[in-house]
Design a protein around this motif. Structure first.
Motif, PDB file in Angstrom:
ATOM      1  N   ALA A  28      20.667  20.669  15.571  1.00 53.56           N
ATOM      2  CA  ALA A  28      19.758  19.815  16.341  1.00 53.56           C
ATOM      3  C   ALA A  28      18.708  20.665  17.053  1.00 53.56           C
ATOM      4  O   ALA A  28      17.519  20.310  17.068  1.00 53.56           O
ATOM      5  CB  ALA A  28      20.545  18.981  17.342  1.00 53.56           C
ATOM      6  N   ALA A  31      16.116  21.836  14.558  1.00 54.36           N
ATOM      7  CA  ALA A  31      15.179  20.766  14.198  1.00 54.36           C
ATOM      8  C   ALA A  31      14.136  20.588  15.301  1.00 54.36           C
ATOM      9  O   ALA A  31      12.930  20.480  15.014  1.00 54.36           O
ATOM     10  CB  ALA A  31      15.932  19.455  13.961  1.00 54.36           C
ATOM     11  N   LYS A  32      14.598  20.573  16.532  1.00 54.29           N
ATOM     12  CA  LYS A  32      13.679  20.375  17.663  1.00 54.29           C
ATOM     13  C   LYS A  32      12.696  21.538  17.781  1.00 54.29           C
ATOM     14  O   LYS A  32      11.492  21.341  17.930  1.00 54.29           O
ATOM     15  CB  LYS A  32      14.477  20.216  18.956  1.00 54.29           C
ATOM     16  N   GLU A  38      14.943  14.884  12.598  1.00 53.73           N
ATOM     17  CA  GLU A  38      16.404  14.956  12.476  1.00 53.73           C
ATOM     18  C   GLU A  38      16.897  14.417  11.150  1.00 53.73           C
ATOM     19  O   GLU A  38      17.793  14.980  10.531  1.00 53.73           O
ATOM     20  CB  GLU A  38      17.077  14.155  13.600  1.00 53.73           C
ATOM     21  N   GLU A  39      16.322  13.290  10.735  1.00 54.68           N
ATOM     22  CA  GLU A  39      16.835  12.652   9.513  1.00 54.68           C
ATOM     23  C   GLU A  39      16.680  13.535   8.282  1.00 54.68           C
ATOM     24  O   GLU A  39      17.423  13.397   7.321  1.00 54.68           O
ATOM     25  CB  GLU A  39      16.218  11.267   9.288  1.00 54.68           C
ATOM     26  N   LEU A  42      19.775  15.725   8.589  1.00 52.43           N
ATOM     27  CA  LEU A  42      20.988  14.908   8.487  1.00 52.43           C
ATOM     28  C   LEU A  42      21.209  14.346   7.084  1.00 52.43           C
ATOM     29  O   LEU A  42      22.338  14.005   6.728  1.00 52.43           O
ATOM     30  CB  LEU A  42      20.929  13.771   9.509  1.00 52.43           C
ATOM     31  N   THR A  85      21.835   9.965  13.940  1.00 51.77           N
ATOM     32  CA  THR A  85      21.259  11.045  14.737  1.00 51.77           C
ATOM     33  C   THR A  85      22.321  12.104  15.031  1.00 51.77           C
ATOM     34  O   THR A  85      23.522  11.828  14.947  1.00 51.77           O
ATOM     35  CB  THR A  85      20.713  10.522  16.089  1.00 51.77           C
ATOM     36  N   PHE A  86      21.853  13.284  15.404  1.00 47.32           N
ATOM     37  CA  PHE A  86      22.787  14.322  15.837  1.00 47.32           C
ATOM     38  C   PHE A  86      23.579  13.848  17.050  1.00 47.32           C
ATOM     39  O   PHE A  86      24.777  14.097  17.150  1.00 47.32           O
ATOM     40  CB  PHE A  86      22.032  15.619  16.177  1.00 47.32           C
TER      41      PHE A  86
END
Length: 169
Positions: A28, A31-32, A38-39, A42, A85-86
């Protein structure tokens, strides 16, 4: 001194899930930091015929949860498998850890020979408690945790063996 079924079930599964949680946190954060949706992470797979990251986490948690309840002779609660989501995956992991930590040793100890029947799409699988745990649950939990780790490592998340294994007390 011999090891008990509880000792090889609850603490082992909780540790695996806590380590999976740490791996997902790094995913997470990655990704940020890189402004990746996120998807995207994921839904990443190692190969087209394998499940994506979300499903790997769902299966690992289902296996762990199922082990605790089945070895205790109880019906495992169903989970919706609707995480996107995470944060939701982290909540799922925390929920299962809470369930596992709710078991007392006397609920699981002595389950070595408990009959376990799994209803699968391909038919029923029959086990006794100890082989169910050692030959089916633990390899499956570790497989899906490893696959989640590999998916995130493969997209560039900085992870090492210690993230998978965790810290020793």
């Amino acid at each position: 001194m011999s090891i008990t079924m509880y000792q090889i079930t609850v603490p082992v599964l909780v540790r695996a899930l806590m380590n999976l949680s740490g791996v997902l946190k790094k995913g997470a954060d990655h990704a940020k930091e890189r402004n990746i949706a996120e998807e995207v992470l994921l839904n990443t797979r190692i190969t087209p015929d394998m499940f994506p990251l979300i499903r790997q986490v769902q299966i690992a948690t289902d296996m762990a949860k199922g082990a605790g309840y089945r070895l205790a002779g109880e019906e495992a609660p169903k989970m919706e498998d609707n995480e996107t989501t995470f944060e939701q995956l982290q909540a799922r992991i925390a929920s299962v850890i809470g369930m596992l930590n709710g078991f007392k040793p006397e609920q699981i100890d002595g389950s070595e020979n408990r009959d376990i029947v799994l209803k699968m799409r391909s038919g029923e699988m029959h086990f006794q408690g100890q082989p169910y745990l050692l030959d089916f649950v633990l390899p499956n939990v570790y497989f899906h945790c490893t696959t989640a780790y590999a998916i995130l490592r493969g997209v560039g998340v900085v992870l090492g063996k210690s993230d998978f294994i965790g810290k020793h007390d």
